[in-house]
Every structure is written in C-alpha cells, then in structure tokens.
Design a protein around this motif. Structure first.
Motif, PDB file in Angstrom:
ATOM      1  N   LEU A  33       0.353  18.909  71.524  1.00 50.66           N
ATOM      2  CA  LEU A  33       0.706  19.356  70.176  1.00 50.66           C
ATOM      3  C   LEU A  33       2.213  19.215  69.980  1.00 50.66           C
ATOM      4  CD1 LEU A  33      -1.456  22.616  69.786  1.00 50.66           C
ATOM      5  CD2 LEU A  33      -1.804  20.397  68.661  1.00 50.66           C
ATOM      6  N   ASP A  34       2.633  18.685  68.865  1.00 54.56           N
ATOM      7  CA  ASP A  34       4.052  18.496  68.534  1.00 54.56           C
ATOM      8  C   ASP A  34       4.749  17.506  69.466  1.00 54.56           C
ATOM      9  OD1 ASP A  34       3.703  20.412  66.542  1.00 54.56           O
ATOM     10  OD2 ASP A  34       4.132  22.037  67.958  1.00 54.56           O
ATOM     11  N   HIS A  35       4.013  16.654  70.193  1.00 48.51           N
ATOM     12  CA  HIS A  35       4.621  15.609  71.017  1.00 48.51           C
ATOM     13  C   HIS A  35       4.330  14.259  70.366  1.00 48.51           C
ATOM     14  CE1 HIS A  35       4.986  18.856  73.887  1.00 48.51           C
ATOM     15  NE2 HIS A  35       5.748  18.075  74.630  1.00 48.51           N
ATOM     16  N   ASP A  36       5.231  13.294  70.577  1.00 55.00           N
ATOM     17  CA  ASP A  36       5.044  12.013  69.884  1.00 55.00           C
ATOM     18  C   ASP A  36       3.985  11.145  70.553  1.00 55.00           C
ATOM     19  OD1 ASP A  36       6.490  11.520  72.113  1.00 55.00           O
ATOM     20  OD2 ASP A  36       8.156  10.476  71.112  1.00 55.00           O
ATOM     21  N   GLN A  37       3.539  11.508  71.773  1.00 55.87           N
ATOM     22  CA  GLN A  37       2.457  10.739  72.393  1.00 55.87           C
ATOM     23  C   GLN A  37       1.607  11.653  73.268  1.00 55.87           C
ATOM     24  OE1 GLN A  37       3.700   7.895  75.394  1.00 55.87           O
ATOM     25  NE2 GLN A  37       5.638   8.942  75.695  1.00 55.87           N
ATOM     26  N   VAL A  38       0.381  11.222  73.496  1.00 53.03           N
ATOM     27  CA  VAL A  38      -0.491  11.962  74.411  1.00 53.03           C
ATOM     28  C   VAL A  38      -0.263  11.358  75.793  1.00 53.03           C
ATOM     29  CG1 VAL A  38      -2.881  12.558  74.961  1.00 53.03           C
ATOM     30  CG2 VAL A  38      -2.172  12.332  72.567  1.00 53.03           C
ATOM     31  N   ARG A  39       0.295  12.159  76.688  1.00 51.73           N
ATOM     32  CA  ARG A  39       0.583  11.658  78.044  1.00 51.73           C
ATOM     33  C   ARG A  39      -0.597  11.915  78.958  1.00 51.73           C
ATOM     34  NH1 ARG A  39       5.937  10.273  79.293  1.00 51.73           N
ATOM     35  NH2 ARG A  39       7.424  11.412  78.033  1.00 51.73           N
TER      36      ARG A  39
END
Ligand SMILES: Cc1ncc(COP(=O)(O)O)c(C=O)c1O
Length: 378
Positions: A33-39
């Motif tokens: 959530l609120d991150h530019d990519q799903v790691r």
C-alpha cells in the motif's frame, strides 16, 4: 568509468547502518500500500536482485535486465518472450549443448521453427527465412572458439527486422559488449565467470527497457527467479570480475602457446593465437581473448587419456572459476547434441576444453606437459 571501477562500485544499495556493502534483504514479503511497485522475489524486483542487475547493466551498457536462477532460465525466457508460433529462430551450431537441447526440444513444441547454421555471420543471415524473428549465437562459440562478426551480423539483421541475442558467457562483460556492437539482447550464464568461484548457479538477460519488459513479464509467469542470498554472493563476486578475467586471459594465452608447440597436440583453438582464423576480428571486437581454449590431441592419444593424468587442473564440467578446469565437451557440455552435429564441429574423443583460472601459468603448463607425457607412456 573503467570496467574494474564499475565492477566494484555500481549497483551497491546504501546500508542504513553505514556498512559498505548492499545489505542482504532476505524478505519474501514487502508492504505494497502506498508503494510504487509490488515487491516480490519472483517479480525480479527485490533490492539484492536489483543491485546485481544494475551492476551488470553498467558493465554491459544496458538499460535494464532480469536476473534468473540459471543461465538457461535467462536464455529460454528471453527467447520465448520474443518468439511466437510460426516464427523462425536461427541458431549457431556449436552453442552450449544445454541451450542447443532447449532450442531443439522445447521451442518447436510452441510452434517455433528452429534452424541451424555455422557460427558465421553470413551463414546465419543466409539461414533466415521470411519468418525469421531472432538469431541466437555465442561468440566466442562453445567449444571451438569461433568468433562471429557482431557488428556486421547485427547491422544486417536489424535491417531485416530480426533481433540478435548474444550469449556473452565466454567473453564476459569485461571483454566484449554485444549491445554496443548492435545486438538487441545479451545473456550470460552467471554460473561461470560472473560468479567465478564455481559455487553459484545464475543467469542474466540484459538489453533495452522495451525488450526486457516482455522477458520480465514471462519470467514472472515461468518463475525462474533468484533468492537474496545467492544475489548477494553474486554481487560480491562481480567486484573481482575484471581482475580475475585479466589473469585468466594471461594464463589462457600462455597455455595456448605452450600447447601449440607440443608434438602431441594437433591444433589449439584460442582467438588470441595468430593461427586462429578470426584472430583479427577478435582483436577488433574484444578487449582481450578470454580464458577459454580447446585443443585436439593426436592419436594414439585420446582426450580421456590426457584428462585422467592431470594432477593440478581439475577435470570438471562448467567453466569460468578461479581454478583451472578441463573437460571433454563430447561427454559434458555437448553430450545432448546429436552426434552428427557434434562431429561437424570437431567435437569428438580427441577434443579437450580448458577454462584457465587465476593460478600461475607455469604450474598449469607443467601439469599439461606431464599429463601429455604420462598419456603417451600409458
Ligand atoms: C556458454 C553457456 N551458456 C549458457 C549456459 C547455461 O548456463 P547454466 O548452466 O547457468 O544454466 C552454459 C552452461 O554451461 C554455457 O556454457
């Protein structure tokens, strides 16, 4: 910056504690959530994976890359991502036997037409039909060390809309940069020189962002990613790549010259020898000639007789380690290649392949001399 500097410094992720190395981020779960990519490790985007890709991209002058669990995972994913049902793939004969086997056995099941040609630019281009989409080759090529004119091959292929994928494992990013010579993608078995210590299995594909995107997308579906610990070990290994390769080249030319003089040796394949048919070409497209060479022994000697007498040089599959190794391609790297194709490449019971390590050249030459002498007396 120079390769040796890039190998040490590029890609390193800052350690919040102030340490000099990229920390090992062993996590397989990251917030999204609120991150530019799903790691996620299988998405090829964890910090340790990215640090290695950035380092190798700097060395290969690439925009982007995908780090895989093996060289063959990198090759098969790259080829499948850019080939569709009905497309033709043109492959150079004599490539690593595992790549050859994958192209022969797996790709036709996807409706891809696979054609073979001699490891030579004109021959590869001549084999391209109207549906040709990709040319895949190694230079120097495995195991007879033929050298292909990359600038010519890539310019001609590009004019016909054909992608060129180069396996740069033998040359390493330190000695040759296919992307700079016009190739579209470069692949490595990082199990070899990039890992360099015979204790890692890894692969990488590098190129433009545009060509890497579909490879990452397919890789995520196929699942051949690498864990953080292996990536960290690989990052550490790359720091010494340039200095290792420099010594491996020095040892290879010394061993090649010594073998060329030996009465029981029929011929030596090494691009650094003036007797090599593409020596001048190798000089123009490589910074040095690499650590791989092969040689044929004269009957009644056989490759196996000589190999069994070696004391210092390890008889082993694989290559590119700090220790010098020797193998018979017909029993190892090329065991899965059809017999007639191997025969056409001179891959038979007389041929030995050497990967020089970083030992002292005189010790390697002494071991080869004693092995040849013992084999003769056997
Ligand atoms: C030139 C070359 N390319 C690719 C590969 C495949 O790499 P890996 O064994 O890491 O899958 C090898 C393996 O020996 C190789 O020698």
């Amino acid at each position: 910056m120079h390769k040796s500097t890039l190998a040490v410094h590029s890609g390193t992720r800052r350690d919040p504690q102030g340490g000099l190395n990229t920390p090992v981020y062993a996590d397989s779960a990251y917030p999204y959530l609120d991150h530019d990519q799903v790691r996620y490790p299988r998405y090829f985007n964890t910090p340790n994976q990215q640090a290695v890709v950035d380092k190798l991209a700097a060395l290969e002058h690439a925009e982007d890359g995908v780090l895989c669990a093996s060289g063959l995972a990198a090759i098969s994913t790259a080829l499948q991502a850019h080939l569709n049902n009905g497309d033709q793939l043109v492959v150079a004969s004599g490539i690593y036997g595992g790549s050859d086997d994958m192209c022969r056995q797996q790709l036709p099941r996807l409706g891809i037409e696979v054609s073979y040609a001699q490891p030579d630019a004109e021959a590869l281009l001549a084999a391209c039909g109207n549906n040709a989409k990709v040319i895949f080759c190694e230079t120097p090529c495995n195991p007879r060390l033929q050298v292909i004119d990359l600038e010519y091959l890539c310019s001609q292929a590009s004019a016909r809309g054909i992608l060129v994928v180069i396996d740069n494992t033998f040359a390493t990013p330190v000695l040759q940069n296919p992307l700079r010579l016009g190739a579209d993608l470069v692949v490595h078995s990082a199990t070899k020189y990039i890992g360099g210590h015979s204790d890692i299995c890894a692969g990488v594909v590098l190129g433009s962002k545009q060509l890497i995107a579909p490879i990452r997308e397919l890789g995520l579906r196929l699942g051949g990613s690498m864990n953080a610990q292996t990536a960290a070990l690989l990052e550490r290994s790359i720091k010494t790549l340039a200095i290792r390769v420099e010594r491996q080249c020095q040892n290879a030319i010394a061993v090649a010259r010594a073998l060329e003089q030996h009465p029981d040796v029929e011929c030596v394949d090494y691009p650094g020898l003036t007797s090599h048919p593409q020596h001048q070409l190798a000089k123009t497209q490589m910074a040095d000639f690499g650590g791989m060479l092969s040689f044929r022994v004269k009957p009644p000697l056989t490759a196996e007789l000589v190999e069994r007498k070696l004391r210092l040089i390890s008889s082993a599959v694989s290559l590119g380690g700090v220790e010098t190794t020797c193998c018979q391609p017909i029993l190892t790297s090329h065991a899965r290649v059809p017999a007639e194709d191997s025969a056409s490449q001179g891959v038979d019971q007389q041929l030995l392949r050497i990967s020089t390590g970083i030992e002292q050249a005189e010790d390697l030459i002494a071991d080869l001399h004693q092995a040849l002498q013992q084999a003769r007396q056997a």
